[in-house]
Structure formats: C-alpha cells, structure tokens
Scaffold this motif. Structure first.
Motif, PDB file in Angstrom:
ATOM      1  N   THR A  23       0.861  -1.232   0.002  1.00  0.00           N
ATOM      2  CA  THR A  23       0.011  -0.134  -0.012  1.00  0.00           C
ATOM      3  C   THR A  23       1.001   1.354  -0.031  1.00  0.00           C
ATOM      4  O   THR A  23       0.692   2.143  -0.692  1.00  0.00           O
ATOM      5  N   PHE A  26       2.218   1.667  -3.323  1.00  0.00           N
ATOM      6  CA  PHE A  26       1.405   2.066  -4.383  1.00  0.00           C
ATOM      7  C   PHE A  26       0.940   3.649  -4.360  1.00  0.00           C
ATOM      8  O   PHE A  26       1.300   4.346  -5.151  1.00  0.00           O
ATOM      9  N   ARG A  53       2.234   0.780 -11.298  1.00  0.00           N
ATOM     10  CA  ARG A  53       0.879   0.889 -10.634  1.00  0.00           C
ATOM     11  C   ARG A  53       0.016  -0.324 -10.750  1.00  0.00           C
ATOM     12  O   ARG A  53      -0.585  -0.810  -9.879  1.00  0.00           O
ATOM     13  N   SER A  54      -0.176  -0.740 -12.108  1.00  0.00           N
ATOM     14  CA  SER A  54      -0.896  -2.050 -12.188  1.00  0.00           C
ATOM     15  C   SER A  54      -0.338  -3.167 -11.593  1.00  0.00           C
ATOM     16  O   SER A  54      -0.946  -4.070 -10.928  1.00  0.00           O
ATOM     17  N   THR A  57      -1.150  -2.937  -7.955  1.00  0.00           N
ATOM     18  CA  THR A  57      -2.448  -3.199  -7.822  1.00  0.00           C
ATOM     19  C   THR A  57      -2.361  -4.783  -7.567  1.00  0.00           C
ATOM     20  O   THR A  57      -3.203  -5.413  -6.997  1.00  0.00           O
ATOM     21  N   GLN A  61      -3.971  -7.173  -4.582  1.00  0.00           N
ATOM     22  CA  GLN A  61      -5.053  -8.000  -4.628  1.00  0.00           C
ATOM     23  C   GLN A  61      -4.841  -9.572  -4.376  1.00  0.00           C
ATOM     24  O   GLN A  61      -5.303 -10.231  -3.744  1.00  0.00           O
TER      25      GLN A  61
END
Length: 115
Positions: A23, A26, A53-54, A57, A61
């Motif tokens: 986090t 990110f 960024r992808s 992420t 997840q």
C-alpha cells in the motif's frame, strides 16, 4: 489445532505486513506520477508508471485474496471443519496443512482442480 492457529496467525501477520508495504509502494507510485507533468499516454515514462501501478495493484489483490483464505481457515477452525477437504470430505494430510495452513482441499483434489 493450536498449531494450526499459530501458523495461521503467523501467515496473517506476514500478509498484513506485506499489504502495508505494498500500500505504501502504491501511494509512492501514485505520488510520483502526480508530481510529474507526464501523462501515461504520451510520455515514454508513462508506460512504466502505469505498469508499476498495475503491478502493485495486482500484488495488493493477491495479498487480499490470501488474507481472505486465512480468515476462511480461521472460520473452519471455529466450526470444526478445519483439516477436512471441502471437495471429498477426507482429512487433509498434516504435511499439507503444515505447508499450507489455509488449504481447503487435500492434494488429490487440489490436483484435480488445477487440471
């Protein structure tokens, strides 16, 4: 069952630590892209920022799914279903539970699911 609880708690702590780190990563990527005047579409570095960024992420997840599996294992512990394969209802071998404390299935059923 106490050993399972200890293993699951250790996995939960590690997953929460990774989630906090990801986090933070990110937010750093987002801040870096916000502080630049680059747009992802026209700047050669924009593709890298979008990729980073992808990627972060996706990793977040993945850790969130792992945490959900750990929480589900705690639920199985509390209801007496821990260590029982959800597919064939046979006991999951202790070695598998040692390696993967949140395992829902025995090795045989896990192999059938992946084919």
């Amino acid at each position: 069952m106490e050993e399972a609880r200890v293993l699951l708690e250790a996995q939960r702590r590690e997953a929460l630590r990774r989630l906090a780190s990801l986090t933070g990563d990110f937010h750093e990527v987002v801040a870096a892209s916000r502080d630049s005047n680059a747009d992802d579409e026209h700047d050669p570095e924009g593709a890298t920022i979008a990729f980073e960024r992808s990627q972060v992420t996706s990793l977040v997840q993945q850790v969130e799914r792992q945490l959900a599996e750990i929480e589900a294992a705690f639920e199985r512990l509390s209801t007496g279903r821990y260590g029982i394969c959800e597919r064939c209802a046979q006991p999951i071998p202790p070695a598998r539970l040692q390696a993967r404390p949140a395992a829902r299935t025995c090795i045989t059923c896990a192999a059938l699911s992946s084919t």
